[in-house]
Design a protein around this motif. Structure first.
Motif, mmCIF file in Angstrom:
data_model
loop_
_atom_site.group_PDB
_atom_site.id
_atom_site.type_symbol
_atom_site.label_atom_id
_atom_site.label_comp_id
_atom_site.label_asym_id
_atom_site.label_seq_id
_atom_site.Cartn_x
_atom_site.Cartn_y
_atom_site.Cartn_z
ATOM 1 N N LYS A 75 -18.623 -5.928 -8.802
ATOM 2 C CA LYS A 75 -18.555 -5.956 -10.265
ATOM 3 C C LYS A 75 -17.823 -4.724 -10.765
ATOM 4 N N GLY A 76 -17.259 -4.829 -11.949
ATOM 5 C CA GLY A 76 -16.623 -3.681 -12.577
ATOM 6 C C GLY A 76 -15.158 -3.553 -12.218
ATOM 7 N N LYS A 77 -14.617 -2.367 -12.493
ATOM 8 C CA LYS A 77 -13.198 -2.103 -12.269
ATOM 9 C C LYS A 77 -12.851 -2.223 -10.783
ATOM 10 N N GLY A 78 -11.779 -2.928 -10.497
ATOM 11 C CA GLY A 78 -11.342 -3.102 -9.123
ATOM 12 C C GLY A 78 -12.116 -4.158 -8.368
ATOM 13 N N SER A 79 -12.918 -4.927 -9.081
ATOM 14 C CA SER A 79 -13.757 -5.920 -8.418
ATOM 15 C C SER A 79 -12.947 -7.136 -7.978
ATOM 16 N N VAL A 80 -13.618 -8.051 -7.360
ATOM 17 C CA VAL A 80 -13.009 -9.222 -6.759
ATOM 18 C C VAL A 80 -12.438 -10.161 -7.816
ATOM 19 N N PRO A 81 -11.149 -10.467 -7.730
ATOM 20 C CA PRO A 81 -10.582 -11.435 -8.669
ATOM 21 C C PRO A 81 -10.995 -12.849 -8.286
ATOM 22 N N ASN A 82 -10.996 -13.744 -9.259
ATOM 23 C CA ASN A 82 -11.397 -15.113 -8.941
ATOM 24 C C ASN A 82 -10.291 -16.123 -9.224
ATOM 25 N N THR A 83 -9.078 -15.628 -9.475
ATOM 26 C CA THR A 83 -7.945 -16.518 -9.692
ATOM 27 C C THR A 83 -6.739 -16.017 -8.914
ATOM 28 N N ARG A 84 -5.744 -16.873 -8.758
ATOM 29 C CA ARG A 84 -4.508 -16.490 -8.066
ATOM 30 C C ARG A 84 -3.812 -15.357 -8.818
ATOM 31 N N ASP A 85 -3.768 -15.435 -10.155
ATOM 32 C CA ASP A 85 -3.156 -14.369 -10.952
ATOM 33 C C ASP A 85 -3.925 -13.060 -10.792
ATOM 34 N N GLY A 86 -5.246 -13.170 -10.758
ATOM 35 C CA GLY A 86 -6.070 -11.991 -10.562
ATOM 36 C C GLY A 86 -5.837 -11.362 -9.205
ATOM 37 N N LEU A 87 -5.623 -12.208 -8.203
ATOM 38 C CA LEU A 87 -5.349 -11.712 -6.850
ATOM 39 C C LEU A 87 -4.039 -10.955 -6.816
ATOM 40 N N GLU A 88 -3.010 -11.500 -7.456
ATOM 41 C CA GLU A 88 -1.707 -10.827 -7.485
ATOM 42 C C GLU A 88 -1.799 -9.491 -8.211
ATOM 43 N N ALA A 89 -2.567 -9.447 -9.280
ATOM 44 C CA ALA A 89 -2.756 -8.190 -10.008
ATOM 45 C C ALA A 89 -3.561 -7.196 -9.163
ATOM 46 N N TRP A 90 -4.552 -7.695 -8.445
ATOM 47 C CA TRP A 90 -5.383 -6.832 -7.604
ATOM 48 C C TRP A 90 -4.553 -6.210 -6.484
ATOM 49 N N LEU A 91 -3.634 -6.981 -5.903
ATOM 50 C CA LEU A 91 -2.777 -6.474 -4.829
ATOM 51 C C LEU A 91 -1.542 -5.792 -5.411
ATOM 52 N N SER A 92 -1.757 -4.770 -6.202
ATOM 53 C CA SER A 92 -0.673 -4.026 -6.827
ATOM 54 C C SER A 92 0.081 -3.213 -5.778
ATOM 55 N N ALA A 93 1.215 -2.672 -6.169
ATOM 56 C CA ALA A 93 2.016 -1.845 -5.260
ATOM 57 C C ALA A 93 1.208 -0.641 -4.776
ATOM 58 N N SER A 94 0.430 -0.071 -5.669
ATOM 59 C CA SER A 94 -0.390 1.085 -5.310
ATOM 60 C C SER A 94 -1.425 0.716 -4.252
ATOM 61 N N ARG A 95 -2.088 -0.425 -4.446
ATOM 62 C CA ARG A 95 -3.113 -0.845 -3.495
ATOM 63 C C ARG A 95 -2.468 -1.216 -2.150
ATOM 64 N N LYS A 96 -1.304 -1.873 -2.197
ATOM 65 C CA LYS A 96 -0.590 -2.216 -0.967
ATOM 66 C C LYS A 96 -0.218 -0.951 -0.199
ATOM 67 N N SER A 97 0.185 0.081 -0.923
ATOM 68 C CA SER A 97 0.539 1.350 -0.296
ATOM 69 C C SER A 97 -0.675 1.966 0.407
ATOM 70 N N LYS A 98 -1.835 1.891 -0.226
ATOM 71 C CA LYS A 98 -3.063 2.427 0.371
ATOM 72 C C LYS A 98 -3.459 1.623 1.609
ATOM 73 N N ILE A 99 -3.306 0.299 1.546
ATOM 74 C CA ILE A 99 -3.622 -0.558 2.690
ATOM 75 C C ILE A 99 -2.669 -0.257 3.843
ATOM 76 N N LYS A 100 -1.394 -0.024 3.507
ATOM 77 C CA LYS A 100 -0.405 0.310 4.541
ATOM 78 C C LYS A 100 -0.771 1.637 5.210
ATOM 79 N N ALA A 101 -1.150 2.638 4.413
ATOM 80 C CA ALA A 101 -1.529 3.942 4.972
ATOM 81 C C ALA A 101 -2.753 3.814 5.882
ATOM 82 N N LEU A 102 -3.733 3.031 5.460
ATOM 83 C CA LEU A 102 -4.924 2.805 6.274
ATOM 84 C C LEU A 102 -4.542 2.156 7.604
#
Length: 113
Positions: A75-102
């Motif tokens: 719940k709250g900021k950064g929580s699980v999206p429940n739509t395709r659009d929400g998923l695309e927004a959740w997987l932002s460039a910043s988040r992709k960069s963090k996942i790549k670093a991990l």
């Protein structure tokens, strides 16, 4: 019958759980395939270069996907999206960069030297 069973406290007397009850799926099943695909894409290059073996690829992919997916607040900021659009927004460039670093950190840890 025992007093516990009569009071509904005997686990053998309970009805089976309904589908999806208590399985921990709070929408993360929407994100998991997208995160898995991204991590596999990141791992393809080191695997092709021979830096990691097939088993290391699998291990790194599992650890990275689990770490990313389980770190998502329900719940709250950064929580699980429940739509395709929400998923695309959740997987932002910043988040992709963090996942790549991990993922690259896991490659450095598990890579054959």
């Amino acid at each position: 019958a025992t007093a516990a069973a009569a009071a509904g406290l005997d686990p053998r007397s309970r009805p089976p759980p309904t589908a999806g009850a208590g399985d921990g799926d709070d929408g993360r099943s929407i994100i998991r395939p997208a995160v898995t695909a991204l991590i596999k894409e990141i791992l393809t290059k080191p695997y092709a270069k021979g830096a990691i073996t097939k088993e290391q690829f699998k291990t790194i992919a599992k650890k990275a996907v689990d770490k990313v997916v389980l770190a998502i607040p329900s719940k709250g900021k950064g929580s699980v999206p429940n739509t395709r659009d929400g998923l695309e927004a959740w997987l932002s460039a910043s988040r992709k960069s963090k996942i790549k670093a991990l993922t690259e950190g896991y490659v450095a840890k598990y890579a054959t030297h």
